[in-house]
Motif scaffolding. Structure first.
Motif, PDB file in Angstrom:
ATOM      1  N   THR A 188       0.839  -1.198   0.000  1.00  0.00           N
ATOM      2  CA  THR A 188       0.000   0.000   0.000  1.00  0.00           C
ATOM      3  C   THR A 188       0.874   1.248   0.000  1.00  0.00           C
ATOM      4  O   THR A 188       1.821   1.325   0.773  1.00  0.00           O
ATOM      5  N   PRO A 189       0.568   2.233  -0.839  1.00  0.00           N
ATOM      6  CA  PRO A 189       1.347   3.474  -0.806  1.00  0.00           C
ATOM      7  C   PRO A 189       1.102   4.207   0.507  1.00  0.00           C
ATOM      8  O   PRO A 189       0.009   4.159   1.072  1.00  0.00           O
ATOM      9  N   GLY A 190       2.130   4.877   0.998  1.00  0.00           N
ATOM     10  CA  GLY A 190       2.029   5.614   2.248  1.00  0.00           C
ATOM     11  C   GLY A 190       1.789   7.094   2.018  1.00  0.00           C
ATOM     12  O   GLY A 190       2.024   7.621   0.937  1.00  0.00           O
ATOM     13  N   ASN A 191       1.297   7.737   3.067  1.00  0.00           N
ATOM     14  CA  ASN A 191       1.079   9.178   3.038  1.00  0.00           C
ATOM     15  C   ASN A 191       1.594   9.750   4.350  1.00  0.00           C
ATOM     16  O   ASN A 191       1.109   9.386   5.421  1.00  0.00           O
ATOM     17  N   LEU A 192       2.601  10.622   4.268  1.00  0.00           N
ATOM     18  CA  LEU A 192       3.133  11.264   5.466  1.00  0.00           C
ATOM     19  C   LEU A 192       2.166  12.336   5.940  1.00  0.00           C
ATOM     20  O   LEU A 192       1.624  13.083   5.133  1.00  0.00           O
ATOM     21  N   TYR A 193       1.947  12.381   7.267  1.00  0.00           N
ATOM     22  CA  TYR A 193       1.072  13.425   7.788  1.00  0.00           C
ATOM     23  C   TYR A 193       1.526  13.881   9.161  1.00  0.00           C
ATOM     24  O   TYR A 193       2.131  13.132   9.913  1.00  0.00           O
ATOM     25  N   ALA A 194       1.250  15.147   9.459  1.00  0.00           N
ATOM     26  CA  ALA A 194       1.486  15.733  10.777  1.00  0.00           C
ATOM     27  C   ALA A 194       0.133  16.202  11.284  1.00  0.00           C
ATOM     28  O   ALA A 194      -0.687  16.701  10.513  1.00  0.00           O
ATOM     29  N   ALA A 195      -0.109  16.019  12.594  1.00  0.00           N
ATOM     30  CA  ALA A 195      -1.402  16.406  13.141  1.00  0.00           C
ATOM     31  C   ALA A 195      -1.274  16.691  14.626  1.00  0.00           C
ATOM     32  O   ALA A 195      -0.383  16.176  15.290  1.00  0.00           O
ATOM     33  N   GLU A 196      -2.180  17.513  15.115  1.00  0.00           N
ATOM     34  CA  GLU A 196      -2.287  17.734  16.549  1.00  0.00           C
ATOM     35  C   GLU A 196      -2.749  16.419  17.185  1.00  0.00           C
ATOM     36  O   GLU A 196      -3.444  15.626  16.535  1.00  0.00           O
ATOM     37  N   PRO A 197      -2.389  16.169  18.438  1.00  0.00           N
ATOM     38  CA  PRO A 197      -2.772  14.906  19.083  1.00  0.00           C
ATOM     39  C   PRO A 197      -4.272  14.606  19.016  1.00  0.00           C
ATOM     40  O   PRO A 197      -4.662  13.453  18.807  1.00  0.00           O
ATOM     41  N   ASP A 198      -5.111  15.617  19.152  1.00  0.00           N
ATOM     42  CA  ASP A 198      -6.562  15.391  19.117  1.00  0.00           C
ATOM     43  C   ASP A 198      -7.072  15.022  17.728  1.00  0.00           C
ATOM     44  O   ASP A 198      -8.178  14.490  17.608  1.00  0.00           O
ATOM     45  N   ALA A 199      -6.308  15.287  16.687  1.00  0.00           N
ATOM     46  CA  ALA A 199      -6.754  15.038  15.323  1.00  0.00           C
ATOM     47  C   ALA A 199      -6.093  13.823  14.683  1.00  0.00           C
ATOM     48  O   ALA A 199      -6.411  13.484  13.540  1.00  0.00           O
ATOM     49  N   ASP A 249      -6.310  10.489  15.164  1.00  0.00           N
ATOM     50  CA  ASP A 249      -7.163   9.358  14.790  1.00  0.00           C
ATOM     51  C   ASP A 249      -8.010   9.662  13.564  1.00  0.00           C
ATOM     52  O   ASP A 249      -8.087   8.850  12.637  1.00  0.00           O
ATOM     53  N   VAL A 250      -8.634  10.822  13.552  1.00  0.00           N
ATOM     54  CA  VAL A 250      -9.479  11.206  12.412  1.00  0.00           C
ATOM     55  C   VAL A 250      -8.638  11.312  11.148  1.00  0.00           C
ATOM     56  O   VAL A 250      -9.029  10.821  10.083  1.00  0.00           O
ATOM     57  N   THR A 251      -7.471  11.930  11.256  1.00  0.00           N
ATOM     58  CA  THR A 251      -6.599  12.102  10.090  1.00  0.00           C
ATOM     59  C   THR A 251      -6.158  10.752   9.543  1.00  0.00           C
ATOM     60  O   THR A 251      -6.203  10.520   8.326  1.00  0.00           O
ATOM     61  N   ALA A 252      -5.746   9.846  10.425  1.00  0.00           N
ATOM     62  CA  ALA A 252      -5.307   8.518   9.986  1.00  0.00           C
ATOM     63  C   ALA A 252      -6.449   7.749   9.321  1.00  0.00           C
ATOM     64  O   ALA A 252      -6.245   7.077   8.314  1.00  0.00           O
ATOM     65  N   ARG A 253      -7.664   7.867   9.849  1.00  0.00           N
ATOM     66  CA  ARG A 253      -8.812   7.187   9.233  1.00  0.00           C
ATOM     67  C   ARG A 253      -9.124   7.748   7.851  1.00  0.00           C
ATOM     68  O   ARG A 253      -9.448   6.997   6.922  1.00  0.00           O
ATOM     69  N   LEU A 254      -9.048   9.059   7.698  1.00  0.00           N
ATOM     70  CA  LEU A 254      -9.300   9.665   6.394  1.00  0.00           C
ATOM     71  C   LEU A 254      -8.264   9.228   5.365  1.00  0.00           C
ATOM     72  O   LEU A 254      -8.598   8.921   4.211  1.00  0.00           O
ATOM     73  N   ILE A 255      -7.009   9.200   5.776  1.00  0.00           N
ATOM     74  CA  ILE A 255      -5.938   8.766   4.868  1.00  0.00           C
ATOM     75  C   ILE A 255      -6.131   7.303   4.500  1.00  0.00           C
ATOM     76  O   ILE A 255      -6.027   6.920   3.334  1.00  0.00           O
ATOM     77  N   GLY A 256      -6.418   6.470   5.500  1.00  0.00           N
ATOM     78  CA  GLY A 256      -6.655   5.050   5.242  1.00  0.00           C
ATOM     79  C   GLY A 256      -7.863   4.836   4.349  1.00  0.00           C
ATOM     80  O   GLY A 256      -7.858   3.964   3.471  1.00  0.00           O
TER      81      GLY A 256
END
Length: 52
Positions: free
Chosen positions: A2-13, A15-22
């Motif tokens: 699976t291709p990866g996507n690097l991301y930076a996020a505030e701690p509260d965001a 889980d949501v960010t990882a789910r959207l990317i996934g």
């Protein structure tokens, strides 16, 4: 593989960010908080301004 996507996020965001990317079909790769993590993907791919 699976291709990866690097991301930076505030701690509260994280889980949501990882789910959207996934959900978009990518493997989320967390690089840290927005400060200084947000610059990490750019610096590692393109170098720092003024450096060749």
């Amino acid at each position: 593989m699976t291709p990866g996507n690097l991301y930076a996020a505030e701690p509260d965001a994280m889980d949501v960010t990882a789910r959207l990317i996934g959900g978009a079909g990518f493997d989320p790769v967390y690089v840290g908080d927005l400060d200084p993590g947000a610059r990490l993907p750019e610096d590692s791919c393109y170098g720092r301004p003024g450096e060749l």
